[in-house]
Design a protein around this motif. Structure first.
Motif, mmCIF file in Angstrom:
data_model
loop_
_atom_site.group_PDB
_atom_site.id
_atom_site.type_symbol
_atom_site.label_atom_id
_atom_site.label_comp_id
_atom_site.label_asym_id
_atom_site.label_seq_id
_atom_site.Cartn_x
_atom_site.Cartn_y
_atom_site.Cartn_z
ATOM 1 N N ALA A 14 16.024 41.079 -49.581
ATOM 2 C CA ALA A 14 15.059 41.189 -48.484
ATOM 3 C C ALA A 14 15.211 40.030 -47.507
ATOM 4 N N LYS A 15 15.371 38.822 -48.039
ATOM 5 C CA LYS A 15 15.527 37.636 -47.179
ATOM 6 C C LYS A 15 16.824 37.705 -46.380
ATOM 7 N N ALA A 16 17.902 38.128 -47.012
ATOM 8 C CA ALA A 16 19.187 38.239 -46.306
ATOM 9 C C ALA A 16 19.089 39.241 -45.159
ATOM 10 N N LEU A 17 18.426 40.355 -45.398
ATOM 11 C CA LEU A 17 18.274 41.367 -44.346
ATOM 12 C C LEU A 17 17.451 40.816 -43.182
ATOM 13 N N ALA A 18 16.327 40.197 -43.498
ATOM 14 C CA ALA A 18 15.461 39.653 -42.447
ATOM 15 C C ALA A 18 16.163 38.531 -41.675
ATOM 16 N N ASP A 19 16.812 37.625 -42.402
ATOM 17 C CA ASP A 19 17.501 36.506 -41.749
ATOM 18 C C ASP A 19 18.611 36.983 -40.826
ATOM 19 N N GLN A 20 19.417 37.939 -41.295
ATOM 20 C CA GLN A 20 20.530 38.424 -40.482
ATOM 21 C C GLN A 20 20.032 39.220 -39.276
ATOM 22 N N ARG A 21 18.963 39.992 -39.472
ATOM 23 C CA ARG A 21 18.387 40.743 -38.353
ATOM 24 C C ARG A 21 17.933 39.774 -37.270
ATOM 25 N N ARG A 22 17.236 38.730 -37.687
ATOM 26 C CA ARG A 22 16.762 37.731 -36.715
ATOM 27 C C ARG A 22 17.931 37.012 -36.051
ATOM 28 N N LEU A 23 18.949 36.676 -36.839
ATOM 29 C CA LEU A 23 20.128 36.004 -36.306
ATOM 30 C C LEU A 23 20.791 36.840 -35.207
ATOM 31 N N LYS A 24 20.779 38.142 -35.391
ATOM 32 C CA LYS A 24 21.368 39.053 -34.399
ATOM 33 C C LYS A 24 20.424 39.318 -33.230
ATOM 34 N N GLY A 25 19.213 38.785 -33.294
ATOM 35 C CA GLY A 25 18.260 38.956 -32.201
ATOM 36 C C GLY A 25 17.671 40.346 -32.123
ATOM 37 N N LEU A 26 17.612 41.026 -33.251
ATOM 38 C CA LEU A 26 17.084 42.383 -33.286
ATOM 39 C C LEU A 26 15.680 42.396 -33.872
ATOM 40 N N SER A 27 14.847 43.275 -33.352
ATOM 41 C CA SER A 27 13.508 43.448 -33.911
ATOM 42 C C SER A 27 13.556 44.471 -35.039
ATOM 43 N N GLN A 28 12.526 44.477 -35.837
ATOM 44 C CA GLN A 28 12.416 45.499 -36.878
ATOM 45 C C GLN A 28 12.412 46.885 -36.250
ATOM 46 N N THR A 29 11.756 47.014 -35.123
ATOM 47 C CA THR A 29 11.685 48.298 -34.430
ATOM 48 C C THR A 29 13.066 48.762 -33.990
ATOM 49 N N GLN A 30 13.876 47.857 -33.472
ATOM 50 C CA GLN A 30 15.227 48.228 -33.034
ATOM 51 C C GLN A 30 16.081 48.704 -34.206
ATOM 52 N N VAL A 31 15.998 48.001 -35.325
ATOM 53 C CA VAL A 31 16.780 48.393 -36.494
ATOM 54 C C VAL A 31 16.297 49.742 -37.017
ATOM 55 N N ALA A 32 14.992 49.883 -37.125
ATOM 56 C CA ALA A 32 14.433 51.146 -37.611
ATOM 57 C C ALA A 32 14.825 52.311 -36.701
ATOM 58 N N LYS A 33 14.730 52.103 -35.407
ATOM 59 C CA LYS A 33 15.076 53.162 -34.454
ATOM 60 C C LYS A 33 16.545 53.556 -34.583
ATOM 61 N N ALA A 34 17.417 52.578 -34.791
ATOM 62 C CA ALA A 34 18.849 52.863 -34.954
ATOM 63 C C ALA A 34 19.099 53.702 -36.197
ATOM 64 N N MET A 35 18.178 53.623 -37.162
ATOM 65 C CA MET A 35 18.299 54.398 -38.400
ATOM 66 C C MET A 35 17.534 55.715 -38.338
ATOM 67 N N GLY A 36 16.815 55.944 -37.238
ATOM 68 C CA GLY A 36 15.985 57.139 -37.149
ATOM 69 C C GLY A 36 14.718 57.024 -37.982
ATOM 70 N N ARG A 37 14.249 55.787 -38.189
ATOM 71 C CA ARG A 37 13.054 55.526 -38.991
ATOM 72 C C ARG A 37 12.023 54.809 -38.123
ATOM 73 N N HIS A 38 10.860 54.541 -38.709
ATOM 74 C CA HIS A 38 9.803 53.809 -38.026
ATOM 75 C C HIS A 38 9.801 52.358 -38.488
ATOM 76 N N GLN A 39 9.246 51.476 -37.672
ATOM 77 C CA GLN A 39 9.241 50.035 -37.935
ATOM 78 C C GLN A 39 8.702 49.660 -39.312
ATOM 79 N N PRO A 40 7.634 50.283 -39.809
ATOM 80 C CA PRO A 40 7.138 49.884 -41.132
ATOM 81 C C PRO A 40 8.176 50.040 -42.254
ATOM 82 N N PHE A 41 9.133 50.921 -42.080
ATOM 83 C CA PHE A 41 10.204 51.089 -43.064
ATOM 84 C C PHE A 41 10.940 49.765 -43.258
ATOM 85 N N ILE A 42 11.326 49.125 -42.162
ATOM 86 C CA ILE A 42 12.036 47.840 -42.227
ATOM 87 C C ILE A 42 11.086 46.738 -42.675
ATOM 88 N N ALA A 43 9.863 46.740 -42.158
ATOM 89 C CA ALA A 43 8.886 45.719 -42.535
ATOM 90 C C ALA A 43 8.627 45.736 -44.037
#
Length: 78
Positions: A14-43
């Motif tokens: 979980a920490k690796a995913l969150a850290d790398q997402r932040r490092l790439k400057g992406l929001s949870q919403t952006q990642v979720a949308k790219a997967m066809g999911r909603h933000q709470p899925f990533i959260a």
């Protein structure tokens, strides 16, 4: 072996995913949308409330440019 959502290994993922997402400057919403999911899925994954399966891990990793083999090695070596 513990089945807790909060085992050391689950926390590391979980920490690796969150850290790398932040490092790439992406929001949870952006990642979720790219997967066809909603933000709470990533959260829920990043907060440890939900486990991520291998296919989901690979999908998220592709979006955030996470080196999965390196993460697995880090977990094994810990």
């Amino acid at each position: 072996m513990t089945k807790s959502l909060h085992s050391t290994r689950h926390v590391m993922i979980a920490k690796a995913l969150a850290d790398q997402r932040r490092l790439k400057g992406l929001s949870q919403t952006q990642v979720a949308k790219a997967m066809g999911r909603h933000q709470p899925f990533i959260a829920n994954i990043e907060s440890g409330q939900r486990r991520v399966d291998l296919v989901e891990l690979l999908d998220i990793a592709a979006i955030i440019d996470l080196d999965v083999p390196a993460l697995v090695k880090k977990i094994i070596d810990s």
